[in-house]
Write a protein that holds these residues in place. Structure first.
Motif, PDB file in Angstrom:
ATOM      1  N   GLN A 252       1.077   4.527  -7.051  1.00 40.41           N
ATOM      2  CA  GLN A 252       0.414   4.997  -5.847  1.00 40.41           C
ATOM      3  C   GLN A 252       0.052   6.475  -5.978  1.00 40.41           C
ATOM      4  OE1 GLN A 252       1.365   3.827  -1.634  1.00 40.41           O
ATOM      5  NE2 GLN A 252       2.145   5.909  -1.516  1.00 40.41           N
TER       6      GLN A 252
ATOM      7  N   TYR B 184       4.243  -0.788  -8.450  1.00 45.91           N
ATOM      8  CA  TYR B 184       2.863  -0.341  -8.333  1.00 45.91           C
ATOM      9  C   TYR B 184       2.809   1.159  -8.625  1.00 45.91           C
ATOM     10  CZ  TYR B 184       2.592  -4.656  -5.599  1.00 45.91           C
ATOM     11  OH  TYR B 184       2.689  -5.947  -5.184  1.00 45.91           O
TER      12      TYR B 184
ATOM     13  N   GLN C  73       0.584  -8.782  -3.199  1.00 45.26           N
ATOM     14  CA  GLN C  73       1.984  -8.370  -3.139  1.00 45.26           C
ATOM     15  C   GLN C  73       2.891  -9.356  -3.875  1.00 45.26           C
ATOM     16  OE1 GLN C  73       3.515  -6.683   0.465  1.00 45.26           O
ATOM     17  NE2 GLN C  73       1.496  -6.659   1.414  1.00 45.26           N
TER      18      GLN C  73
ATOM     19  N   LEU D 274       4.178  -2.015  -0.828  1.00 44.88           N
ATOM     20  CA  LEU D 274       2.821  -1.664  -0.419  1.00 44.88           C
ATOM     21  C   LEU D 274       2.884  -1.132   1.010  1.00 44.88           C
ATOM     22  CD1 LEU D 274       0.687  -4.615  -1.831  1.00 44.88           C
ATOM     23  CD2 LEU D 274       0.861  -2.278  -2.688  1.00 44.88           C
TER      24      LEU D 274
END
Length: 465
Positions: A457, A455, A450, A367
């Motif tokens: 993005q 993920y 987290q 992240l």
């Protein structure tokens, strides 16, 4: 073997006496056996037999020798021969397609040219029963529409005549045995043993398992294919009648309108086929590559939507609009297209926006610093595919902490976005059409915790907005 093939030809009315028959010959066992078979019935049927061989230039000197081998056999058997070379590698780069599709397209171009040159009645291809089984099983694993499962047709129209496949009643082993009996020593393509190609994988790994349960699998599958083909022919005919009775079409500009009640009163099997007939009409049979089953699902969901006015976008600026009990397909006119767009976001990949900006989609395990130009979520947090488009009238969105939803128009007003910029502002939606990111202004989902390793993005790179 000859008797079985001849009976198959007669049952399906594949051949007429006195015809001109082109035989597609690669030099492999299937096509060489087919050519020899036609040589054996040439006098009985009073046929003019012409062998057509295409060198794809994929194996250098080896593929050139295949062509010379076929030419030599034709001289020995007193059969007319036509040989052509095509540039598959150049064509696939030009068209941005795979090797097998490029080879097939160029090969069939040669066949069509020779059919017209000789005014031929038939083009005979060497597909056999095992090919049919492979095709059916492959389609079963990746097709969601029953109309796509009918397999390889025994006979179909082509270049002023017909393609015929007399060997669909045979197995590969029967053909190989025939080659031994008739002293045919075919050329072998080593790429046929590579499991890098999907068809080879099914032939080598899947079909033997199925044949352990049914040694006559090729006959069972051929019967299934013919039954499905007959059923599909009937359903297509009924779907055409439905379209004629229910759908109103306009030519200039090209447009389709129908009553949702009238459309939905027909059987669902006809509705699906009518949907595809409508698209074929609108796109002039040239369906976009990015048109998928997702669009079909959106179409049927739109008809069932309780809202009076809803619209969705299809490729090439085709709009589908629900106006109470009417559904309307139409293409946006040029003056409407200057600022409007709608594109699917590939993950990973990128989408270029009309203003020169872009959206870059990636998978990430970290992240990084988030700002108004990034959107991050877990894969199970959204419904795919994601799209980016311009706003629609009545667009609303919601986000954590907001009670209910808010109009996009009001968000623009609150942010003091100039009116001229609002109509080209990028809006990111999920597969349900819900707005998940009004770029630079609002995000539906908070940054996830987290405690996950992967993920998705989205990053917006600004253009001239």
């Amino acid at each position: 073997m000859n008797g079985e093939v001849t009976a198959f030809i007669q049952r399906h009315q594949l051949l007429s006496h006195g015809a001109t028959v082109l035989v597609a010959v690669s030099g492999g066992p299937d096509s060489m056996a087919l050519l020899h078979y036609f040589k054996s019935i040439r006098d009985e049927y009073r046929l003019r037999v012409i062998a057509v061989s295409v060198d794809h230039q994929l194996r250098g000197e080896e593929s050139k020798q295949d062509l010379e081998y076929v030419a030599d056999c034709c001289r020995q058997w007193d059969i007319e021969f036509v040989g052509e070379s095509v540039d598959v590698n150049g064509y696939k780069k030009q068209e941005h397609i795979g090797t097998q599709l490029a080879a097939r397209n160029l090969r069939y171009d040669v066949f069509a040219e020779q059919m017209k040159r000789f005014q031929a009645d038939y083009l005979a291809l060497g597909h056999h029963g095992d090919d049919q089984a492979e095709t059916m099983v492959m389609r079963l694993t990746r097709m969601a529409d029953s109309s796509s499962l009918s397999g390889i047709p025994v006979k179909r129209e082509f270049a002023g005549g017909y393609i015929i496949r007399p060997f669909l009643c045979l197995t590969k082993k029967q053909i190989e045995h025939y080659c031994k009996e008739t002293n045919i020593y075919p050329r072998l393509d080593p790429s046929n043993e590579s499991t890098d190609y999907t068809r080879n994988y099914f032939r080598i790994n899947v079909l033997p398992l199925l044949k352990e349960k049914n040694s006559n699998l090729h006959k069972t599958v051929q019967h299934l294919s013919e039954s499905l083909e007959a059923d599909e022919e009937f359903l297509q005919l009924e779907a055409k009648k439905m379209v004629e009775n229910v759908v109103i079409t306009d030519e200039d500009p090209r447009k389709v309108v129908f009553s949702i009640d009238a459309f939905q009163s027909r059987a669902s099997a006809l509705q699906r086929r009518a949907y595809h007939l409508i698209l074929n009409y609108l796109y002039h049979e040239d369906l976009p590559k990015d048109l998928s089953y997702v669009h079909q699902e959106q179409f049927f969901a739109l008809m069932n939507n309780k809202k009076g006015n809803v619209q969705i976008d299809f490729p090439r600026h085709l709009k589908v609009e629900k106006a109470y009990n009417k559904l309307i397909f139409y293409f946006r006119q040029s003056e409407d297209l200057q600022s409007e767009f709608h594109e699917t976001i590939p993950i990973p990949g990128e989408v270029l926006l009309p203003d020169g900006g872009k959206i870059i989609a990636t998978y990430t395990s970290e992240l990084s610093l988030q700002n108004e130009h990034t959107y991050i979520c877990l894969e199970n947090q959204v419904e795919f595919p994601l799209s980016v488009r311009t706003r629609h009238d009545g667009d609303r969105m919601t986000w954590k902490g907001l009670t209910g939803s808010k109009k996009i128009k009001d968000i623009f007003i609150d942010a003091k976005i100039p009116l001229k910029e609002r109509n080209r502002w990028p809006v990111v939606t999920d597969n349900k059409g819900d707005i998940i990111w009004l770029i630079g202004l609002k995000k539906r989902d908070p940054i996830p915790n987290q405690n996950h390793s992967l993920y998705i993005q989205l990053y917006y790179e600004q253009g001239n907005l």
